[in-house]
Design a protein around this motif. Structure first.
Motif, PDB file in Angstrom:
ATOM      1  N   PRO A 110      -6.585  -9.306   1.781  1.00  0.00           N
ATOM      2  CA  PRO A 110      -6.198 -10.048   0.566  1.00  0.00           C
ATOM      3  C   PRO A 110      -6.089  -9.170  -0.669  1.00  0.00           C
ATOM      4  CG  PRO A 110      -8.466 -10.557   1.179  1.00  0.00           C
ATOM      5  CD  PRO A 110      -7.884  -9.773   2.318  1.00  0.00           C
ATOM      6  N   GLU A 111      -6.766  -8.024  -0.680  1.00  0.00           N
ATOM      7  CA  GLU A 111      -6.761  -7.177  -1.868  1.00  0.00           C
ATOM      8  C   GLU A 111      -5.403  -6.537  -2.123  1.00  0.00           C
ATOM      9  OE1 GLU A 111      -9.885  -4.363  -1.310  1.00  0.00           O
ATOM     10  OE2 GLU A 111     -11.480  -5.823  -1.622  1.00  0.00           O
ATOM     11  N   THR A 112      -4.524  -6.515  -1.115  1.00  0.00           N
ATOM     12  CA  THR A 112      -3.199  -5.917  -1.295  1.00  0.00           C
ATOM     13  C   THR A 112      -2.091  -6.946  -1.088  1.00  0.00           C
ATOM     14  OG1 THR A 112      -3.242  -5.158   1.019  1.00  0.00           O
ATOM     15  CG2 THR A 112      -3.928  -3.588  -0.682  1.00  0.00           C
ATOM     16  N   ALA A 113      -2.400  -8.217  -1.331  1.00  0.00           N
ATOM     17  CA  ALA A 113      -1.419  -9.297  -1.234  1.00  0.00           C
ATOM     18  C   ALA A 113      -1.069  -9.796  -2.625  1.00  0.00           C
ATOM     19  CB  ALA A 113      -1.971 -10.443  -0.386  1.00  0.00           C
ATOM     20  N   ALA A 114       0.122 -10.380  -2.743  1.00  0.00           N
ATOM     21  CA  ALA A 114       0.564 -10.948  -4.016  1.00  0.00           C
ATOM     22  C   ALA A 114       1.337 -12.227  -3.753  1.00  0.00           C
ATOM     23  CB  ALA A 114       1.440  -9.952  -4.775  1.00  0.00           C
ATOM     24  N   ILE A 144       4.504  -5.444  -9.465  1.00  0.00           N
ATOM     25  CA  ILE A 144       3.218  -5.368  -8.774  1.00  0.00           C
ATOM     26  C   ILE A 144       3.176  -4.033  -8.046  1.00  0.00           C
ATOM     27  CG2 ILE A 144       1.697  -6.442  -7.069  1.00  0.00           C
ATOM     28  CD1 ILE A 144       2.225  -8.234  -9.461  1.00  0.00           C
ATOM     29  N   LYS A 145       2.169  -3.209  -8.367  1.00  0.00           N
ATOM     30  CA  LYS A 145       2.146  -1.830  -7.873  1.00  0.00           C
ATOM     31  C   LYS A 145       0.829  -1.508  -7.177  1.00  0.00           C
ATOM     32  CE  LYS A 145       2.828  -0.257 -12.040  1.00  0.00           C
ATOM     33  NZ  LYS A 145       3.084   0.652 -13.198  1.00  0.00           N
ATOM     34  N   ASP A 146       0.935  -0.617  -6.200  1.00  0.00           N
ATOM     35  CA  ASP A 146      -0.247  -0.108  -5.495  1.00  0.00           C
ATOM     36  C   ASP A 146      -0.550   1.309  -5.977  1.00  0.00           C
ATOM     37  OD1 ASP A 146      -2.208   0.385  -3.276  1.00  0.00           O
ATOM     38  OD2 ASP A 146      -0.642   1.795  -2.686  1.00  0.00           O
ATOM     39  N   ASN A 147      -1.827   1.677  -5.847  1.00  0.00           N
ATOM     40  CA  ASN A 147      -2.259   3.026  -6.213  1.00  0.00           C
ATOM     41  C   ASN A 147      -2.809   3.743  -4.985  1.00  0.00           C
ATOM     42  OD1 ASN A 147      -2.951   5.310  -7.698  1.00  0.00           O
ATOM     43  ND2 ASN A 147      -4.914   4.466  -8.340  1.00  0.00           N
ATOM     44  N   ASP A 148      -1.924   3.949  -3.991  1.00  0.00           N
ATOM     45  CA  ASP A 148      -2.225   4.745  -2.797  1.00  0.00           C
ATOM     46  C   ASP A 148      -3.339   4.152  -1.932  1.00  0.00           C
ATOM     47  OD1 ASP A 148      -1.514   6.829  -1.142  1.00  0.00           O
ATOM     48  OD2 ASP A 148      -3.014   8.203  -1.966  1.00  0.00           O
ATOM     49  N   ALA A 149      -3.303   2.841  -1.727  1.00  0.00           N
ATOM     50  CA  ALA A 149      -4.241   2.202  -0.801  1.00  0.00           C
ATOM     51  C   ALA A 149      -3.774   2.415   0.639  1.00  0.00           C
ATOM     52  CB  ALA A 149      -4.338   0.710  -1.087  1.00  0.00           C
ATOM     53  N   ASN A 150      -4.659   2.173   1.577  1.00  0.00           N
ATOM     54  CA  ASN A 150      -4.343   2.174   3.006  1.00  0.00           C
ATOM     55  C   ASN A 150      -4.820   0.838   3.538  1.00  0.00           C
ATOM     56  OD1 ASN A 150      -4.017   2.524   5.727  1.00  0.00           O
ATOM     57  ND2 ASN A 150      -5.322   4.336   5.902  1.00  0.00           N
ATOM     58  N   ASP A 164       0.840  -1.202   0.000  1.00  0.00           N
ATOM     59  CA  ASP A 164       0.000   0.000   0.000  1.00  0.00           C
ATOM     60  C   ASP A 164       0.873   1.249   0.000  1.00  0.00           C
ATOM     61  OD1 ASP A 164       0.952  -0.094   2.591  1.00  0.00           O
ATOM     62  OD2 ASP A 164      -0.999   0.001   3.568  1.00  0.00           O
ATOM     63  N   TYR A 165       0.241   2.421   0.074  1.00  0.00           N
ATOM     64  CA  TYR A 165       0.947   3.701   0.074  1.00  0.00           C
ATOM     65  C   TYR A 165       1.983   3.786  -1.047  1.00  0.00           C
ATOM     66  CZ  TYR A 165      -1.276   4.773   4.524  1.00  0.00           C
ATOM     67  OH  TYR A 165      -2.217   5.022   5.516  1.00  0.00           O
ATOM     68  N   GLU A 166       1.534   3.451  -2.257  1.00  0.00           N
ATOM     69  CA  GLU A 166       2.353   3.548  -3.468  1.00  0.00           C
ATOM     70  C   GLU A 166       3.560   2.608  -3.461  1.00  0.00           C
ATOM     71  OE1 GLU A 166       1.197   5.106  -5.900  1.00  0.00           O
ATOM     72  OE2 GLU A 166      -0.040   6.750  -5.182  1.00  0.00           O
ATOM     73  N   GLN A 167       3.485   1.499  -2.744  1.00  0.00           N
ATOM     74  CA  GLN A 167       4.585   0.542  -2.741  1.00  0.00           C
ATOM     75  C   GLN A 167       4.577  -0.304  -4.017  1.00  0.00           C
ATOM     76  OE1 GLN A 167       3.986  -1.636   0.937  1.00  0.00           O
ATOM     77  NE2 GLN A 167       5.335  -0.269   2.087  1.00  0.00           N
ATOM     78  N   TYR A 168       5.694  -0.975  -4.255  1.00  0.00           N
ATOM     79  CA  TYR A 168       5.808  -1.894  -5.381  1.00  0.00           C
ATOM     80  C   TYR A 168       6.693  -3.068  -4.988  1.00  0.00           C
ATOM     81  CZ  TYR A 168      10.453   0.173  -6.129  1.00  0.00           C
ATOM     82  OH  TYR A 168      11.743   0.601  -5.964  1.00  0.00           O
ATOM     83  N   VAL A 169       6.476  -4.191  -5.649  1.00  0.00           N
ATOM     84  CA  VAL A 169       7.355  -5.363  -5.570  1.00  0.00           C
ATOM     85  C   VAL A 169       7.572  -5.821  -7.002  1.00  0.00           C
ATOM     86  CG1 VAL A 169       7.690  -7.706  -4.712  1.00  0.00           C
ATOM     87  CG2 VAL A 169       6.430  -6.053  -3.320  1.00  0.00           C
ATOM     88  N   ALA A 170       8.833  -5.854  -7.441  1.00  0.00           N
ATOM     89  CA  ALA A 170       9.146  -6.232  -8.814  1.00  0.00           C
ATOM     90  C   ALA A 170      10.159  -7.366  -8.810  1.00  0.00           C
ATOM     91  CB  ALA A 170       9.698  -5.034  -9.581  1.00  0.00           C
ATOM     92  N   GLU A 209      12.877  -6.494  -6.157  1.00  0.00           N
ATOM     93  CA  GLU A 209      13.036  -5.057  -5.966  1.00  0.00           C
ATOM     94  C   GLU A 209      11.794  -4.548  -5.250  1.00  0.00           C
ATOM     95  OE1 GLU A 209      13.729  -3.206  -9.724  1.00  0.00           O
ATOM     96  OE2 GLU A 209      15.333  -4.601 -10.271  1.00  0.00           O
ATOM     97  N   MET A 210      11.994  -3.758  -4.191  1.00  0.00           N
ATOM     98  CA  MET A 210      10.873  -3.291  -3.383  1.00  0.00           C
ATOM     99  C   MET A 210      11.073  -1.832  -3.015  1.00  0.00           C
ATOM    100  SD  MET A 210      10.519  -6.565  -0.821  1.00  0.00           S
ATOM    101  CE  MET A 210      12.287  -6.824  -0.636  1.00  0.00           C
ATOM    102  N   GLY A 211       9.976  -1.109  -2.876  1.00  0.00           N
ATOM    103  CA  GLY A 211      10.094   0.274  -2.462  1.00  0.00           C
ATOM    104  C   GLY A 211       8.800   1.030  -2.632  1.00  0.00           C
ATOM    105  N   LYS A 212       8.938   2.366  -2.734  1.00  0.00           N
ATOM    106  CA  LYS A 212       7.807   3.256  -2.962  1.00  0.00           C
ATOM    107  C   LYS A 212       7.989   3.974  -4.287  1.00  0.00           C
ATOM    108  CE  LYS A 212       6.349   4.308   1.772  1.00  0.00           C
ATOM    109  NZ  LYS A 212       5.907   5.412   2.665  1.00  0.00           N
ATOM    110  N   GLN A 213       6.881   4.183  -4.984  1.00  0.00           N
ATOM    111  CA  GLN A 213       6.953   4.781  -6.311  1.00  0.00           C
ATOM    112  C   GLN A 213       7.206   6.280  -6.285  1.00  0.00           C
ATOM    113  OE1 GLN A 213       3.586   3.215  -8.877  1.00  0.00           O
ATOM    114  NE2 GLN A 213       3.023   2.274  -6.923  1.00  0.00           N
ATOM    115  N   PHE A 214       6.600   7.000  -5.334  1.00  0.00           N
ATOM    116  CA  PHE A 214       6.577   8.458  -5.462  1.00  0.00           C
ATOM    117  C   PHE A 214       6.931   9.235  -4.196  1.00  0.00           C
ATOM    118  CE2 PHE A 214       3.057   6.852  -8.254  1.00  0.00           C
ATOM    119  CZ  PHE A 214       3.742   6.996  -9.455  1.00  0.00           C
TER     120      PHE A 214
END
Length: 279
Positions: A202-206, A190-196, A154-160, A219-224
């Protein structure tokens, strides 16, 4: 109904399904990275420690169905944007209320206001390959497929990850995450769009099911934005953390490089079928 049967048969042929079911979990820790392992709130400076840098690693004793299985080394191998020494890699003790000690937690702080992150490598060695965190002569990697489940993106995170190391990935049938195979050639993002979110949503799991080589990079982090980013990993099949929350993962096979378009169609059909059959 004939259409549904036909598409179901097509998906069965296209989507890789691994029938392996195993409870792989952390049973002990030989060495970890950071100061404290409790990630309360958004974490604190106490979670990090001086001297941490690229090349630092943690080693965990792993068991499968109660028996010794592997020594898992998790290494911080690249700073992809402003995290420096602010890194924790540990057996989960309390990661924002997740207290499942069978899982691994990775926390880091991003100093760039435009986002950033790091690259971490999971190496699955045969049991006994490490003693007190030191690799022994004769150590060797496993050749097993591993199921990774990661939560709370969440909060604009990503896992690649490199798509060539995957058999499939899976998102919940009601996911709010985006899976992108086109942003970077050869990578699944796999990217989030500013969820909390929370760890049990389950909606924010991969999930990621790997191929047989037991060495994997993420690779993991925040987009913005800057700030702390927490990532938690489970290795049980099926997930125990999400067992009570209605997690319905939809598996999407990883295509050959020439078959990206087919993958997109498969994903659309898979999610469509889930929704058709739930009506």
């Amino acid at each position: 109904m004939k259409y549904a049967v036909f598409v179901t048969s097509l998906l069965t042929a296209l989507i890789a399904h691994d029938a392996q079911s195993a409870a792989i979990e952390v049973s002990g820790v030989q060495t970890y990275v950071g100061g404290t392992t409790d990630v309360t709130g958004s974490g604190s400076t106490g979670n990090f420690s001086l001297g941490t840098g690229v090349g630092s690693y943690a080693v965990f004793d792993m068991q499968i169905d109660g028996s010794d299985y592997a020594d898992l080394r998790v290494s911080y191998i690249a700073d992809d944007g402003g995290i420096g020494s602010n890194v924790m890699i540990a057996q989960t003790s309390n990661s924002q209320n997740l207290k499942d000690t069978g899982t691994v937690s990775i926390l880091f702080n991003i100093g760039n206001s435009s986002g950033g992150g790091g690259t971490f490598q999971f190496d699955w060695f045969t049991a006994g390959s490490f003693v007190n965190g030191v690799e022994q002569s004769g150590s060797s990697l496993l050749t097993d497929s591993i199921l990774y489940t990661t939560f709370d993106i969440d909060y604009e995170q990503y896992v690649a990850t490199d798509s060539s190391q995957l058999n499939y990935y899976a998102l919940d049938d009601d996911t709010i995450l985006t899976a992108d195979l086109n942003e970077t050639t050869g990578m699944l993002n796999i990217k989030d769009n500013d969820a909390n979110s929370t760890f049990d949503n389950p909606e924010t799991a991969a999930q990621f099911m790997t191929t047989g080589t037991a060495s994997h990079q993420f690779e993991m982090g925040k987009q913005f934005e800057d700030g702390n980013a927490l990532f938690m990993f489970e290795f049980r099949d099926p997930s125990e953390v999400l067992a009570e929350t209605g997690f319905n993962p939809v598996q999407v096979s990883i295509p050959e490089p020439s078959s990206v378009t087919l993958s997109a169609l498969t994903l659309v059909a898979a999610f469509g079928l889930r929704r058709i059959f739930r009506i």
